[in-house]
Design a protein around this motif. Structure first.
Motif, mmCIF file in Angstrom:
data_model
loop_
_atom_site.group_PDB
_atom_site.id
_atom_site.type_symbol
_atom_site.label_atom_id
_atom_site.label_comp_id
_atom_site.label_asym_id
_atom_site.label_seq_id
_atom_site.Cartn_x
_atom_site.Cartn_y
_atom_site.Cartn_z
ATOM 1 N N ARG A 169 -45.656 40.661 -30.989
ATOM 2 C CA ARG A 169 -46.091 39.340 -31.452
ATOM 3 C C ARG A 169 -44.916 38.560 -32.020
ATOM 4 O O ARG A 169 -44.734 37.366 -31.741
ATOM 5 N N GLY A 170 -44.074 39.216 -32.855
ATOM 6 C CA GLY A 170 -42.915 38.543 -33.421
ATOM 7 C C GLY A 170 -41.939 38.079 -32.354
ATOM 8 O O GLY A 170 -41.390 36.967 -32.429
ATOM 9 N N GLU A 171 -41.714 38.911 -31.325
ATOM 10 C CA GLU A 171 -40.800 38.527 -30.253
ATOM 11 C C GLU A 171 -41.352 37.364 -29.439
ATOM 12 O O GLU A 171 -40.616 36.451 -29.059
ATOM 13 N N VAL A 172 -42.655 37.389 -29.159
ATOM 14 C CA VAL A 172 -43.265 36.303 -28.382
ATOM 15 C C VAL A 172 -43.192 34.983 -29.147
ATOM 16 O O VAL A 172 -42.867 33.934 -28.583
ATOM 17 N N VAL A 173 -43.475 35.031 -30.445
ATOM 18 C CA VAL A 173 -43.403 33.811 -31.255
ATOM 19 C C VAL A 173 -41.977 33.268 -31.291
ATOM 20 O O VAL A 173 -41.747 32.059 -31.180
ATOM 21 N N ARG A 174 -41.009 34.156 -31.445
ATOM 22 C CA ARG A 174 -39.611 33.719 -31.492
ATOM 23 C C ARG A 174 -39.171 33.084 -30.176
ATOM 24 O O ARG A 174 -38.548 32.010 -30.173
ATOM 25 N N ILE A 175 -39.520 33.717 -29.081
ATOM 26 C CA ILE A 175 -39.095 33.198 -27.779
ATOM 27 C C ILE A 175 -39.890 31.961 -27.384
ATOM 28 O O ILE A 175 -39.367 31.050 -26.735
ATOM 29 N N ARG A 176 -41.150 31.890 -27.811
ATOM 30 C CA ARG A 176 -41.988 30.743 -27.456
ATOM 31 C C ARG A 176 -41.419 29.441 -27.999
ATOM 32 O O ARG A 176 -41.606 28.378 -27.392
ATOM 33 N N HIS A 177 -40.711 29.492 -29.123
ATOM 34 C CA HIS A 177 -40.150 28.288 -29.733
ATOM 35 C C HIS A 177 -38.671 28.088 -29.386
ATOM 36 O O HIS A 177 -38.008 27.263 -30.011
ATOM 37 N N VAL A 207 -39.210 45.534 -27.092
ATOM 38 C CA VAL A 207 -40.351 46.444 -27.071
ATOM 39 C C VAL A 207 -39.982 47.756 -26.381
ATOM 40 O O VAL A 207 -40.359 48.844 -26.856
ATOM 41 N N ILE A 208 -39.238 47.677 -25.292
ATOM 42 C CA ILE A 208 -38.826 48.890 -24.581
ATOM 43 C C ILE A 208 -37.889 49.732 -25.447
ATOM 44 O O ILE A 208 -37.991 50.966 -25.491
ATOM 45 N N ALA A 209 -36.965 49.066 -26.150
ATOM 46 C CA ALA A 209 -36.079 49.798 -27.049
ATOM 47 C C ALA A 209 -36.872 50.480 -28.159
ATOM 48 O O ALA A 209 -36.597 51.623 -28.526
ATOM 49 N N TYR A 210 -37.872 49.792 -28.669
ATOM 50 C CA TYR A 210 -38.700 50.383 -29.718
ATOM 51 C C TYR A 210 -39.542 51.534 -29.166
ATOM 52 O O TYR A 210 -39.825 52.494 -29.879
ATOM 53 N N ALA A 211 -39.928 51.447 -27.888
ATOM 54 C CA ALA A 211 -40.689 52.534 -27.270
ATOM 55 C C ALA A 211 -39.854 53.809 -27.216
ATOM 56 O O ALA A 211 -40.382 54.911 -27.414
#
Length: 283
Positions: A169-177, A207-211
């Motif tokens: 969610r944080g990554e999507v919000v950051r990239i969305r703006h 997300v992949i790195a966190y996985a």
């Protein structure tokens, strides 16, 4: 590394990558993971002993020629049990990470892309899950589902959904703006194509790195559940179960807990090191 530390780490500018020949730690991490995968897929290539059948008169032999890591209380070769245990530990950890990755990422992307009340409701549910210790949540789910390898993997996977959702969610919000996404919308791009072409590919890197990081954490969690008696039942040679079976012989057969414990530590540290490399962190 916690989710907060991971997100903070991702915000730091990454230094210039070093040549692969100057990264012995990274090479070692990949080598350990490769050996673990080979042990899980082709255990017969690494040992000729059975993982469940003991040898009469060979109980609790110290490490020696013919039994590199010694034998257990039933005369079973410990190296063979560790090798065959890789399939149980790695497959369960992979299932747990896949469940958290798919469900958590879907929830996080939905919340970050849609926003509004949907985002608020989803993230409040995530906050509730994150407030519960992961081991306690896994034990609660496991008690409801019943014991066993599959159920333990499902329990660990459910416990990891919230962290994946928060990060995605944080990554999507950051990239969305970001500027290029705003430019794509400004040039007439529709929501779903922009989400698929621009937002998701860039968000999934973190997300992949966190996985990869969660893979090591899943091995630890599954080993803990097996050590407590809630995971893989004997005589299956799961790594956490091997440590639990050898704890009664610490004074006379130290190798029964030491070597399985070292294997778990090496695989978890290797997964963490690979996660750092995938996230662009310090080499």
């Amino acid at each position: 590394m916690s989710l907060v530390d991971f997100a903070t780490h991702r915000q730091k500018p990454a230094p210039a990558p070093q040549p692969w020949n100057l990264q012995p730690g990274l090479w070692l991490a990949w080598l350990v993971m490769l050996l673990a995968v080979v042990a899980a897929l082709f255990p017969g290539l690494l040992t000729s002993y059975s993982a469940v059948e003991g040898v009469a008169g060979a109980q609790r032999l110290a490490p020696q020629a013919g039994h590199w890591l010694g034998t257990d209380q039933l005369g079973r070769d410990l190296f063979a049990r560790i090798v065959y245990g890789a399939s149980h530990s790695l497959s369960a950890a992979l299932l747990a990470v896949a469940m958290g990755l798919v469900a958590g990422t879907a929830l996080g992307v939905l919340a970050g892309a849609v926003g509004g009340k949907t985002e608020s409701l989803a993230m409040r549910a995530v906050d509730v899950l994150l407030s519960i210790p992961s081991l306690l949540l896994s034990l609660s789910v496991l008690i409801l589902l019943g014991f066993g390898t599959l159920n333990a993997a499902v329990a660990v996977g459910i416990a990891s959904i919230a962290s994946f959702a928060r990060l995605s969610r944080g990554e999507v919000v950051r990239i969305r703006h970001s500027d290029y996404v705003e430019a794509a919308f400004g040039s007439g791009g529709r929501f779903l194509p922009v989400l698929w072409r621009h937002i998701l590919p860039n968000a999934m890197t973190s997300v992949i790195a966190y996985a990869a990081l969660q893979f090591g954490q899943a091995i630890l969690a599954l080993s803990t559940l097996s050590f407590l008696g809630y995971g893989t039942p004997p005589p299956a040679p799961e790594w956490g179960l091997l440590i639990a079976e050898g704890r009664n012989y610490l004074a006379t057969a130290w190798w029964l807990t030491t070597f399985p414990g070292l294997v778990v530590v090496m695989v978890v540290l290797s997964a963490n090191r690979i996660s750092q490399q995938l996230s662009g962190g310090r080499k």
